[in-house]
Design an enzyme around this catalytic site. Sequence first.
Site, PDB file in Angstrom:
ATOM      1  N   THR A  70       0.826  -1.214   0.000  1.00  0.00           N
ATOM      2  CA  THR A  70       0.000   0.000   0.000  1.00  0.00           C
ATOM      3  C   THR A  70       0.853   1.254   0.000  1.00  0.00           C
ATOM      4  O   THR A  70       0.636   2.181  -0.790  1.00  0.00           O
ATOM      5  CB  THR A  70      -0.961   0.003   1.200  1.00  0.00           C
ATOM      6  N   SER A 197       5.297  -6.740  -1.593  1.00  0.00           N
ATOM      7  CA  SER A 197       5.017  -6.830  -0.165  1.00  0.00           C
ATOM      8  C   SER A 197       5.468  -8.188   0.361  1.00  0.00           C
ATOM      9  O   SER A 197       5.117  -9.223  -0.206  1.00  0.00           O
ATOM     10  CB  SER A 197       3.511  -6.641   0.087  1.00  0.00           C
ATOM     11  N   HIS A 199       4.760 -10.150   2.868  1.00  0.00           N
ATOM     12  CA  HIS A 199       3.891 -11.187   3.400  1.00  0.00           C
ATOM     13  C   HIS A 199       3.178 -11.993   2.317  1.00  0.00           C
ATOM     14  O   HIS A 199       2.504 -12.983   2.618  1.00  0.00           O
ATOM     15  CB  HIS A 199       2.875 -10.598   4.387  1.00  0.00           C
ATOM     16  N   CYS A 319      -8.409  -7.109   1.805  1.00  0.00           N
ATOM     17  CA  CYS A 319      -8.555  -5.721   2.255  1.00  0.00           C
ATOM     18  C   CYS A 319     -10.009  -5.277   2.265  1.00  0.00           C
ATOM     19  O   CYS A 319     -10.338  -4.243   2.817  1.00  0.00           O
ATOM     20  CB  CYS A 319      -7.729  -4.802   1.371  1.00  0.00           C
TER      21      CYS A 319
END
Length: 370
Positions: A70, A197, A199, A319
Amino acid sequence: MIYFDNAATTPLTPSVISAMTEIMETTFGNPSSLHTFGRQANQQLRAFRSAIAQSLKTIDRHIIFTSGGTESNNTAIIGYALANQDKGKHLITTAVEHHSVLHAMTYLENRFGFEITYLSPVDGNISAKQVQEALRPDTILVSIMHANNETGTIHPISEIGQVLADHQAVFHVDAVQTVGKIEVLPEEWHVDFLSASAHKFHGPKGVGLLFAKEHYFDKLLHGGDQEEKRRASTENMISLAGMATALSESINHVEENYQHISDVRQAFLNELSGLDYYINAGSETLPHVLNIGFPNGNNGLLLTLLDLASFAVSTGSACTAGAVTPSHVLTSYYGPESPKLRESIRISFGEQNTVEEAQLLAQKLKELLT
């Protein structure tokens, strides 16, 4: 529980946990400090950056550490647009991007008067031709995701990069779903900014990276000179150790992992034989993500029943988990009134999943739906 929601997040591997634990035990210094403890931490920081740059076949200078996808997306889009609006205020993206891209675009549109062109998929696909036709002299940035997080559809990033090679617009790619899973080559593909990202490839949450070429952009965080004055904040050494280890591990096993996940996916579909279903995707997809619909089904009820039966799957982007609004990705595919919006679930496979687990999931689905 059997976990089939790897597109939302992935479990840490033992080697990642070990690398993070070692940093916690041995390297607590601030990398910006000049004393021995700081120099030791800074040496580790440089090693993490170098390992990640090698994984993406780029140079260390092009890697900026962030808090995740993000922040990386927002930094590239908002940072570049605000710093370069004198060149034009037209941006191009797609209707199927992650909300961290779409909401950044909306922010620029509503607060600063930028004009956004949203490309809609045709038969699930975004093409380089669509991008070319949408380009204008005042276009300054194009943002296209590498693979969609809800359907796994892969977009032609290399072709789009070639279209933009002779245009002033910079090219941002959200590669959160592909880094560590397939080969990602930002330099070769003429990409200017690329987000990832940790993860999503078995690293920790709360850490990510932005590949950034030598373009001027406004930084979003102020207060320090970290990341060569491009992103203030003391570096998260523990998480960076995990991300560097996870990415190197994933890249070293990318081909065998890809084949294993392809086998698991095919075993699931083979076991599902006889059940009426359809797949929501474009022409080329990651084997890791399967967005599948069952006519006359109810995805909310199905998720609950699967959870009670010890299977973890999703309806789409984590999300927006818990939201009552339909998937914006499937809406762009089929329109807001299509029953497919409430019939579809997302099953996302990981290296830890086995053929036997996939077969058990298919058997449970057949039991629930027949």
